[in-house]
Design a protein around this motif. Structure first.
Motif, PDB file in Angstrom:
ATOM      1  N   HIS A   1       0.827  -1.218   0.000  1.00  0.00           N
ATOM      2  CA  HIS A   1       0.000   0.000   0.000  1.00  0.00           C
ATOM      3  C   HIS A   1       0.860   1.266   0.000  1.00  0.00           C
ATOM      4  O   HIS A   1       0.340   2.360  -0.171  1.00  0.00           O
ATOM      5  CB  HIS A   1      -0.978  -0.024   1.176  1.00  0.00           C
ATOM      6  N   LYS A   2       2.165   1.117   0.120  1.00  0.00           N
ATOM      7  CA  LYS A   2       3.076   2.266   0.055  1.00  0.00           C
ATOM      8  C   LYS A   2       3.457   2.621  -1.384  1.00  0.00           C
ATOM      9  O   LYS A   2       4.104   3.631  -1.633  1.00  0.00           O
ATOM     10  CB  LYS A   2       4.348   1.987   0.852  1.00  0.00           C
ATOM     11  N   ASP A   3       3.059   1.774  -2.353  1.00  0.00           N
ATOM     12  CA  ASP A   3       3.338   2.063  -3.765  1.00  0.00           C
ATOM     13  C   ASP A   3       2.345   3.098  -4.266  1.00  0.00           C
ATOM     14  O   ASP A   3       1.291   2.768  -4.812  1.00  0.00           O
ATOM     15  CB  ASP A   3       3.273   0.771  -4.591  1.00  0.00           C
ATOM     16  N   ILE A   4       2.672   4.340  -4.035  1.00  0.00           N
ATOM     17  CA  ILE A   4       1.811   5.448  -4.450  1.00  0.00           C
ATOM     18  C   ILE A   4       2.607   6.401  -5.333  1.00  0.00           C
ATOM     19  O   ILE A   4       3.816   6.269  -5.480  1.00  0.00           O
ATOM     20  CB  ILE A   4       1.198   6.186  -3.236  1.00  0.00           C
ATOM     21  N   GLY A   5       1.905   7.339  -5.925  1.00  0.00           N
ATOM     22  CA  GLY A   5       2.542   8.273  -6.859  1.00  0.00           C
ATOM     23  C   GLY A   5       2.429   7.739  -8.276  1.00  0.00           C
ATOM     24  O   GLY A   5       1.481   7.051  -8.629  1.00  0.00           O
TER      25      GLY A   5
ATOM     26  N   PRO B   1      -5.703  13.126 -22.241  1.00  0.00           N
ATOM     27  CA  PRO B   1      -4.829  12.057 -21.751  1.00  0.00           C
ATOM     28  C   PRO B   1      -4.786  11.999 -20.221  1.00  0.00           C
ATOM     29  O   PRO B   1      -4.717  13.020 -19.542  1.00  0.00           O
ATOM     30  CB  PRO B   1      -3.450  12.421 -22.302  1.00  0.00           C
ATOM     31  N   CYS B   2      -4.823  10.791 -19.723  1.00  0.00           N
ATOM     32  CA  CYS B   2      -4.759  10.524 -18.285  1.00  0.00           C
ATOM     33  C   CYS B   2      -3.304  10.575 -17.830  1.00  0.00           C
ATOM     34  O   CYS B   2      -2.406  10.169 -18.554  1.00  0.00           O
ATOM     35  CB  CYS B   2      -5.324   9.126 -18.027  1.00  0.00           C
ATOM     36  N   THR B   3      -3.090  11.071 -16.642  1.00  0.00           N
ATOM     37  CA  THR B   3      -1.801  10.972 -15.976  1.00  0.00           C
ATOM     38  C   THR B   3      -2.066  10.234 -14.674  1.00  0.00           C
ATOM     39  O   THR B   3      -2.579  10.812 -13.713  1.00  0.00           O
ATOM     40  CB  THR B   3      -1.201  12.362 -15.692  1.00  0.00           C
ATOM     41  N   ALA B   4      -1.747   8.946 -14.663  1.00  0.00           N
ATOM     42  CA  ALA B   4      -2.103   8.087 -13.534  1.00  0.00           C
ATOM     43  C   ALA B   4      -1.236   8.380 -12.312  1.00  0.00           C
ATOM     44  O   ALA B   4      -0.027   8.231 -12.350  1.00  0.00           O
ATOM     45  CB  ALA B   4      -1.955   6.631 -13.929  1.00  0.00           C
ATOM     46  N   ILE B   5      -1.883   8.795 -11.246  1.00  0.00           N
ATOM     47  CA  ILE B   5      -1.226   9.049  -9.972  1.00  0.00           C
ATOM     48  C   ILE B   5      -2.058   8.363  -8.881  1.00  0.00           C
ATOM     49  O   ILE B   5      -3.263   8.595  -8.782  1.00  0.00           O
ATOM     50  CB  ILE B   5      -1.151  10.566  -9.660  1.00  0.00           C
ATOM     51  N   VAL B   6      -1.397   7.545  -8.072  1.00  0.00           N
ATOM     52  CA  VAL B   6      -2.081   6.876  -6.967  1.00  0.00           C
ATOM     53  C   VAL B   6      -1.813   7.669  -5.695  1.00  0.00           C
ATOM     54  O   VAL B   6      -0.659   7.934  -5.352  1.00  0.00           O
ATOM     55  CB  VAL B   6      -1.578   5.426  -6.798  1.00  0.00           C
ATOM     56  N   THR B   7      -2.892   8.049  -5.001  1.00  0.00           N
ATOM     57  CA  THR B   7      -2.730   8.775  -3.727  1.00  0.00           C
ATOM     58  C   THR B   7      -2.928   7.871  -2.525  1.00  0.00           C
ATOM     59  O   THR B   7      -2.456   8.191  -1.437  1.00  0.00           O
ATOM     60  CB  THR B   7      -3.704   9.962  -3.651  1.00  0.00           C
ATOM     61  N   ALA B   8      -3.619   6.739  -2.704  1.00  0.00           N
ATOM     62  CA  ALA B   8      -3.851   5.800  -1.596  1.00  0.00           C
ATOM     63  C   ALA B   8      -4.355   4.473  -2.136  1.00  0.00           C
ATOM     64  O   ALA B   8      -4.921   4.415  -3.232  1.00  0.00           O
ATOM     65  CB  ALA B   8      -4.868   6.376  -0.623  1.00  0.00           C
ATOM     66  N   TRP B   9      -4.151   3.413  -1.352  1.00  0.00           N
ATOM     67  CA  TRP B   9      -4.691   2.085  -1.659  1.00  0.00           C
ATOM     68  C   TRP B   9      -5.663   1.689  -0.555  1.00  0.00           C
ATOM     69  O   TRP B   9      -5.451   2.019   0.609  1.00  0.00           O
ATOM     70  CB  TRP B   9      -3.572   1.043  -1.724  1.00  0.00           C
ATOM     71  N   SER B  10      -6.695   0.958  -0.912  1.00  0.00           N
ATOM     72  CA  SER B  10      -7.610   0.385   0.074  1.00  0.00           C
ATOM     73  C   SER B  10      -7.709  -1.114  -0.196  1.00  0.00           C
ATOM     74  O   SER B  10      -7.327  -1.585  -1.261  1.00  0.00           O
ATOM     75  CB  SER B  10      -8.991   1.035  -0.031  1.00  0.00           C
ATOM     76  N   GLY B  11      -8.218  -1.852   0.760  1.00  0.00           N
ATOM     77  CA  GLY B  11      -8.421  -3.286   0.572  1.00  0.00           C
ATOM     78  C   GLY B  11      -7.149  -4.109   0.628  1.00  0.00           C
ATOM     79  O   GLY B  11      -7.124  -5.233   0.142  1.00  0.00           O
ATOM     80  N   TYR B  12      -6.098  -3.573   1.208  1.00  0.00           N
ATOM     81  CA  TYR B  12      -4.855  -4.345   1.335  1.00  0.00           C
ATOM     82  C   TYR B  12      -4.961  -5.301   2.515  1.00  0.00           C
ATOM     83  O   TYR B  12      -5.829  -5.171   3.383  1.00  0.00           O
ATOM     84  CB  TYR B  12      -3.639  -3.425   1.482  1.00  0.00           C
ATOM     85  N   TYR B  13      -4.061  -6.285   2.554  1.00  0.00           N
ATOM     86  CA  TYR B  13      -4.069  -7.306   3.605  1.00  0.00           C
ATOM     87  C   TYR B  13      -3.193  -6.838   4.753  1.00  0.00           C
ATOM     88  O   TYR B  13      -1.974  -6.852   4.657  1.00  0.00           O
ATOM     89  CB  TYR B  13      -3.584  -8.628   3.029  1.00  0.00           C
ATOM     90  N   ASP B  14      -3.810  -6.432   5.847  1.00  0.00           N
ATOM     91  CA  ASP B  14      -3.066  -5.808   6.943  1.00  0.00           C
ATOM     92  C   ASP B  14      -2.458  -6.801   7.933  1.00  0.00           C
ATOM     93  O   ASP B  14      -2.012  -6.424   9.008  1.00  0.00           O
ATOM     94  CB  ASP B  14      -3.926  -4.782   7.673  1.00  0.00           C
ATOM     95  N   LYS B  15      -2.387  -8.075   7.551  1.00  0.00           N
ATOM     96  CA  LYS B  15      -1.752  -9.082   8.407  1.00  0.00           C
ATOM     97  C   LYS B  15      -0.317  -9.378   7.950  1.00  0.00           C
ATOM     98  O   LYS B  15       0.415 -10.079   8.637  1.00  0.00           O
ATOM     99  CB  LYS B  15      -2.554 -10.375   8.411  1.00  0.00           C
ATOM    100  N   VAL B  16       0.081  -8.869   6.775  1.00  0.00           N
ATOM    101  CA  VAL B  16       1.439  -9.066   6.262  1.00  0.00           C
ATOM    102  C   VAL B  16       2.060  -7.692   6.041  1.00  0.00           C
ATOM    103  O   VAL B  16       1.604  -6.926   5.198  1.00  0.00           O
ATOM    104  CB  VAL B  16       1.427  -9.868   4.936  1.00  0.00           C
ATOM    105  N   LEU B  17       3.107  -7.404   6.812  1.00  0.00           N
ATOM    106  CA  LEU B  17       3.794  -6.116   6.716  1.00  0.00           C
ATOM    107  C   LEU B  17       5.218  -6.343   6.220  1.00  0.00           C
ATOM    108  O   LEU B  17       5.959  -7.129   6.797  1.00  0.00           O
ATOM    109  CB  LEU B  17       3.832  -5.437   8.086  1.00  0.00           C
TER     110      LEU B  17
END
Length: 158
Positions: A47-51, A69-85
């Motif tokens: 979930h840290k793969d942003i930008g 044209p789209c410029t894809a930028i990720v500001t946040a992720w949801s639905g990640y598995y919070d049991k594996v860090l």
């Protein structure tokens, strides 16, 4: 997390408002690999793969921007598995259900189409395969002859 695929570099993503998919690039870490016995290409996505974290950083034309044209930028992720860090980058693993937010498209507008993982069967997988089941799935391959040079011999008619 029953039977959810974890996401790796090369996962195919799409935006609800774009016209073409793009592939995810993992830029936050270079230590953790999934299903990649040589540890060369399948970096685990978190979930840290942003930008600007896609190969082309575009999903084609954006419906929200009058088909410009789209410029894809990720500001946040949801639905990640919070049991594996994974540390570094102190990121939780993404799964096939994870969604990304874009400042233009809004919350959860980017979804994952394919996890990026590819099955790589080994010789041992074929040795362990159920012969009868495989005869139904792959009727042209005789599993008894698979390791021989001519596994298709049973198909020859003289």
């Amino acid at each position: 997390m029953a039977l959810k695929e974890m996401i790796v570099q090369g996962a195919t993503c799409k935006c609800n408002f774009g016209t073409t998919p793009d592939k995810l690039k993992v830029l936050t870490q270079s230590k953790y690999y999934l299903n990649d016995h040589e540890g060369k290409s399948k970096l685990a996505a978190t979930h840290k793969d942003i930008g600007a974290t896609f190969e082309k950083n575009t999903f084609g034309s954006c419906k929200k921007m009058n088909n410009n044209p789209c410029t894809a930028i990720v500001t946040a992720w949801s639905g990640y598995y919070d049991k594996v860090l994974y540390d570094p980058p102190k990121g939780y693993i993404l799964t096939e259900d994870s969604k990304a937010t874009c400042p233009v498209g809004g919350k959860d507008c980017i979804t994952i189409m394919k996890s990026g993982q590819v099955a790589e069967p080994s010789k041992q997988n074929f040795k362990n395969a159920d012969e009868e089941l495989q005869s139904h799935i792959l009727p042209v391959v005789n599993m008894k002859n698979f390791e021989k040079k001519e596994p298709y011999n049973h198909l020859k008619t003289d």
